[in-house]
Every structure is written in C-alpha cells, then in structure tokens.
Design a protein around this motif. Structure first.
Motif, PDB file in Angstrom:
ATOM      1  N   SER A 256       0.838  -1.197   0.000  1.00 53.16           N
ATOM      2  CA  SER A 256       0.000   0.000   0.000  1.00 53.16           C
ATOM      3  C   SER A 256       0.872   1.245   0.000  1.00 53.16           C
ATOM      4  O   SER A 256       1.826   1.342   0.768  1.00 53.16           O
ATOM      5  CB  SER A 256      -0.920   0.019   1.225  1.00 53.16           C
ATOM      6  OG  SER A 256      -1.866  -1.023   1.165  1.00 53.16           O
ATOM      7  N   HIS A 257       0.532   2.196  -0.859  1.00 53.03           N
ATOM      8  CA  HIS A 257       1.290   3.450  -0.906  1.00 53.03           C
ATOM      9  C   HIS A 257       1.195   4.191   0.421  1.00 53.03           C
ATOM     10  O   HIS A 257       0.121   4.292   1.008  1.00 53.03           O
ATOM     11  CB  HIS A 257       0.760   4.341  -2.034  1.00 53.03           C
ATOM     12  CG  HIS A 257       1.163   3.870  -3.387  1.00 53.03           C
ATOM     13  ND1 HIS A 257       0.404   4.052  -4.508  1.00 53.03           N
ATOM     14  CD2 HIS A 257       2.261   3.188  -3.807  1.00 53.03           C
ATOM     15  CE1 HIS A 257       1.012   3.536  -5.561  1.00 53.03           C
ATOM     16  NE2 HIS A 257       2.139   2.996  -5.151  1.00 53.03           N
ATOM     17  N   GLY A 258       2.331   4.679   0.876  1.00 50.34           N
ATOM     18  CA  GLY A 258       2.371   5.430   2.121  1.00 50.34           C
ATOM     19  C   GLY A 258       2.455   4.582   3.364  1.00 50.34           C
ATOM     20  O   GLY A 258       2.472   5.117   4.476  1.00 50.34           O
ATOM     21  N   SER A 259       2.532   3.251   3.206  1.00 51.80           N
ATOM     22  CA  SER A 259       2.514   2.376   4.380  1.00 51.80           C
ATOM     23  C   SER A 259       3.893   2.099   4.959  1.00 51.80           C
ATOM     24  O   SER A 259       4.005   1.678   6.107  1.00 51.80           O
ATOM     25  CB  SER A 259       1.845   1.043   4.023  1.00 51.80           C
ATOM     26  OG  SER A 259       2.606   0.324   3.058  1.00 51.80           O
ATOM     27  N   VAL A 260       4.951   2.335   4.181  1.00 48.70           N
ATOM     28  CA  VAL A 260       6.306   1.996   4.617  1.00 48.70           C
ATOM     29  C   VAL A 260       7.064   3.280   4.949  1.00 48.70           C
ATOM     30  O   VAL A 260       7.429   4.058   4.056  1.00 48.70           O
ATOM     31  CB  VAL A 260       7.063   1.203   3.538  1.00 48.70           C
ATOM     32  CG1 VAL A 260       8.471   0.850   4.024  1.00 48.70           C
ATOM     33  CG2 VAL A 260       6.294  -0.062   3.168  1.00 48.70           C
ATOM     34  N   GLY A 261       7.269   3.525   6.223  1.00 51.32           N
ATOM     35  CA  GLY A 261       7.995   4.713   6.643  1.00 51.32           C
ATOM     36  C   GLY A 261       9.483   4.587   6.392  1.00 51.32           C
ATOM     37  O   GLY A 261      10.030   3.479   6.321  1.00 51.32           O
ATOM     38  N   VAL A 262      10.137   5.716   6.226  1.00 49.88           N
ATOM     39  CA  VAL A 262      11.595   5.732   6.072  1.00 49.88           C
ATOM     40  C   VAL A 262      12.225   5.584   7.455  1.00 49.88           C
ATOM     41  O   VAL A 262      11.913   6.343   8.373  1.00 49.88           O
ATOM     42  CB  VAL A 262      12.062   7.039   5.410  1.00 49.88           C
ATOM     43  CG1 VAL A 262      13.588   7.112   5.375  1.00 49.88           C
ATOM     44  CG2 VAL A 262      11.503   7.132   3.990  1.00 49.88           C
ATOM     45  N   GLY A 263      13.071   4.578   7.608  1.00 48.65           N
ATOM     46  CA  GLY A 263      13.643   4.264   8.911  1.00 48.65           C
ATOM     47  C   GLY A 263      14.797   5.170   9.276  1.00 48.65           C
ATOM     48  O   GLY A 263      15.128   6.134   8.583  1.00 48.65           O
ATOM     49  N   GLY A 264      15.425   4.837  10.388  1.00 51.13           N
ATOM     50  CA  GLY A 264      16.577   5.599  10.845  1.00 51.13           C
ATOM     51  C   GLY A 264      16.300   6.376  12.114  1.00 51.13           C
ATOM     52  O   GLY A 264      15.146   6.592  12.485  1.00 51.13           O
ATOM     53  N   PRO A 265      17.345   6.811  12.795  1.00 49.45           N
ATOM     54  CA  PRO A 265      17.184   7.533  14.062  1.00 49.45           C
ATOM     55  C   PRO A 265      16.589   8.926  13.896  1.00 49.45           C
ATOM     56  O   PRO A 265      16.049   9.497  14.835  1.00 49.45           O
ATOM     57  CB  PRO A 265      18.620   7.611  14.604  1.00 49.45           C
ATOM     58  CG  PRO A 265      19.491   7.511  13.384  1.00 49.45           C
ATOM     59  CD  PRO A 265      18.755   6.612  12.437  1.00 49.45           C
ATOM     60  N   SER A 266      16.685   9.498  12.697  1.00 53.43           N
ATOM     61  CA  SER A 266      16.139  10.832  12.460  1.00 53.43           C
ATOM     62  C   SER A 266      15.622  10.901  11.030  1.00 53.43           C
ATOM     63  O   SER A 266      16.058  10.124  10.164  1.00 53.43           O
ATOM     64  CB  SER A 266      17.215  11.899  12.688  1.00 53.43           C
ATOM     65  OG  SER A 266      18.324  11.677  11.837  1.00 53.43           O
ATOM     66  N   PRO A 267      14.684  11.805  10.752  1.00 60.08           N
ATOM     67  CA  PRO A 267      14.143  11.901   9.397  1.00 60.08           C
ATOM     68  C   PRO A 267      15.203  12.360   8.411  1.00 60.08           C
ATOM     69  O   PRO A 267      16.186  13.020   8.797  1.00 60.08           O
ATOM     70  CB  PRO A 267      13.018  12.928   9.540  1.00 60.08           C
ATOM     71  CG  PRO A 267      13.360  13.719  10.754  1.00 60.08           C
ATOM     72  CD  PRO A 267      14.055  12.765  11.671  1.00 60.08           C
ATOM     73  N   PRO A 268      15.046  12.046   7.119  1.00 64.92           N
ATOM     74  CA  PRO A 268      16.028  12.486   6.125  1.00 64.92           C
ATOM     75  C   PRO A 268      16.061  14.010   6.045  1.00 64.92           C
ATOM     76  O   PRO A 268      15.035  14.674   6.205  1.00 64.92           O
ATOM     77  CB  PRO A 268      15.513  11.868   4.817  1.00 64.92           C
ATOM     78  CG  PRO A 268      14.083  11.530   5.073  1.00 64.92           C
ATOM     79  CD  PRO A 268      13.970  11.237   6.513  1.00 64.92           C
TER      80      PRO A 268
END
Length: 328
Positions: free
Chosen positions: A220-232
C-alpha cells in the motif's frame, strides 16, 4: 488509509527543478533529465514539509483496488496513449514551443483504443465528459486485472478473487523494521493504490523470489515509513549525502505526506544518483510470513498454489525479504 498515489494526483518534487538536455537515467528514450536545484519547492514549505511523514517510494508498478462487476478487484495501470501520428505532432509542438501548453487534442481521433472496462484515474480533468491528456500526452487510467489475461499474470498472482484476498507486504506490529507477508481481504484495500513489486517487475531491485519460483506482492502506498534515528534532511546537499552514505538511504525515493494532504517527492534521479544502488533498504528488512487461512478469517480458502506454498511457511521469519524462498 494511504493518500492517493502519483498516478492519481500529480506529486511535485521537494525541490524546484530544472531540465537538462541529456539522456534520462530513469526513462529510456527520454532525451532530457529533470534535476533538483538547491531551492525547496514553495508548495512543500507552505504545507509544512518539515513535520511531514517520510515514506518510501517503491520501485514497481502502480495498482488500484475498487469494484468490478460487483466485487473488489485489483486494477492495473494503463495509460491511454496517442497514436504514432498524433504523438509526432505533439512532440513537434513541444519542441517548437518549449512546452505542451496550448496543444489541442482530438481525443477520440488522436488516442489509441483501450479495453471497454478501462477507467480514467482520479484527478484526470474532463471536458464535456471526455478525459483530457496530461502534460506528457497521456491519460492515466486503470484496467481490471482478469486472471485469463496473460499480460497481467504477475498482477493476478497476488490475488485470489474466489477467496477475496490479496498477498500484501506491510509493516509488522512487533517492530518498525519488520515486514509481514500476509493475506489481506481485498475489501480492506478498497480505494487504495498499491505498488506491485517482485521477481518480474522492473528488474526486481528487491531480489524477491527466483525465476523458477517467482514471488510478487502488493504494498500500500504510504505504508512503509523511512527508517533511521532521524528523518532524512530537507536540504539538497544533506539529502544527497543521506542517500549515498546512510544505511536507510538505499531506496528509490521518498514521498512526504504533509498534514494538509499534500504529497511531495524526491527520486534518486532528481539528485543525479543511479538506481538500483547497492543493498536496498526494503529488501534488507526481516520478514515474517503470515499466510494462514486455517485461522478464523471471514474469507474463503484460497486456491492458488502460491498461497498454498506460502502457507507452509506460516509463522516463519526470514532475516531479509530476498531470503524468502518456498517450494511449489
């Protein structure tokens, strides 16, 4: 519910862009590239992109779930395109005017026929009931994925209409990095757009399945968040470095979902970066298989051999998406 995809509404780039007259890295045959400048798009700033949710842009083909003949159905993207003669006139006009604005189409004469069940995508403008082509000379739309149509065999491998289910990759509940490969009732996906990814789609950048055991799934579009300790980061230099150097940067692009409903995106090619690039973040995530139709579900038992094979892996966890293998 995830917001509309780029097929259903035009998604602007996070940055203002410029066109360079050189061969596109993204589209074969396109003699120009769209490159990001250092200036953030005013639309993104007005929509408070700093607090937006960053999600992964996956590399596949767009799909849509809505009704067909009275039941929830998967639809494949099918743009209505101009005939060769009309396309030649359109490109000649574009070249001489440096723009497509002002070009007049005769849709019924200039465009190729599409299947009777074809529908235009949401957001396509109409004039006197006739859909109007976009700036690229296409009319985005959808066609139902019917199991007897070999052209959409990989689409249809992800659905079982008799059982009313689809094979979906989605974030798991137990940890933010975990993915679940699960059967989901099609009715739960109604009016969503999704990305079909897998063995035979766009060169399979995620390493899913194998030639003898192809594996495809919907996301689903928009269902997978970008990981990591802080946003890009949101500056050009910082974001370029993030794509090149961070563990989380191994993805095709990012779509930001702003609180007011606005979407903005950036693609690696906007930054002059190639794709695929090394290990993909998505395919490096652990995956748990949740294909068990013996549980108390509201849908009927699936009949597909693929689903039956995956059911034998129910409850198993794999360290990476590309490690999911099964026997048919």
């Amino acid at each position: 519910m995830p917001r509309l995809s780029s097929v259903q509404q035009k998604v602007p780039c996070l940055f203002l862009t410029e066109v360079k007259q050189e061969q596109s890295r993204k589209r074969l045959g396109q003699p120009f590239q769209v490159i990001a400048t250092e200036h953030l798009n005013p639309l993104a700033l007005e929509s408070n992109v700093e607090s937006a949710l960053a999600t992964e842009k996956l590399d596949g083909t767009c799909c849509y779930v809505t009704y067909y003949e009275g039941q929830p159905y998967l639809w494949a993207r099918l743009d209505r395109k101009p005939t060769k003669l009309a396309d030649k006139s359109f490109k000649k006009y574009q070249h001489s005017h440096k723009s497509s604005k002002g070009f007049t189409w005769k849709v019924e004469e200039d465009f190729r026929t599409v299947p009777e069940a074809w529908i235009p995508a949401h957001g396509v403008q109409h004039h006197e009931g006739t859909p109007i082509p976009d700036d690229h000379g296409h009319i985005p739309g959808w066609v139902p994925v019917q199991t007897d149509n070999k052209q959409y065999c990989w689409h249809s491998s992800t659905v079982d209409y008799d059982a009313g289910v689809a094979l979906v990759l989605r974030p798991g509940d137990q940890s933010p990095d975990l993915l679940e490969l699960a059967l989901v009732p099609l009715v739960d996906l109604m009016e969503q757009t999704l990305e079909l990814i897998g063995t035979n789609v766009n060169g399979n950048p995620y390493g899913m399945g194998a030639k003898k055991q192809p594996l495809h799934a919907l996301v689903s579009h928009g269902s997978v968040g970008v990981g990591g300790p802080s946003p890009p980061p949101l500056d050009l230099q910082g974001l370029t470095s993030w794509f090149q150097e961070s563990r989380e940067g191994g993805l095709e692009g990012i779509v930001w979902h702003c609180d007011d409903g606005t979407l903005v995106k950036v693609h690696r090619h906007h930054l002059g970066l190639g794709w695929p690039a090394g290990d993909c973040s998505f395919s490096s995530r652990p995956v748990e298989v949740r294909v068990d139709w013996t549980a108390d579900h509201d849908y009927r038992l699936p009949t597909k051999d693929l689903f039956a094979s995956l059911s034998r892996l129910d409850g198993q966890r794999f360290s990476r998406l590309q490690d999911v293998r099964f026997d048919t």
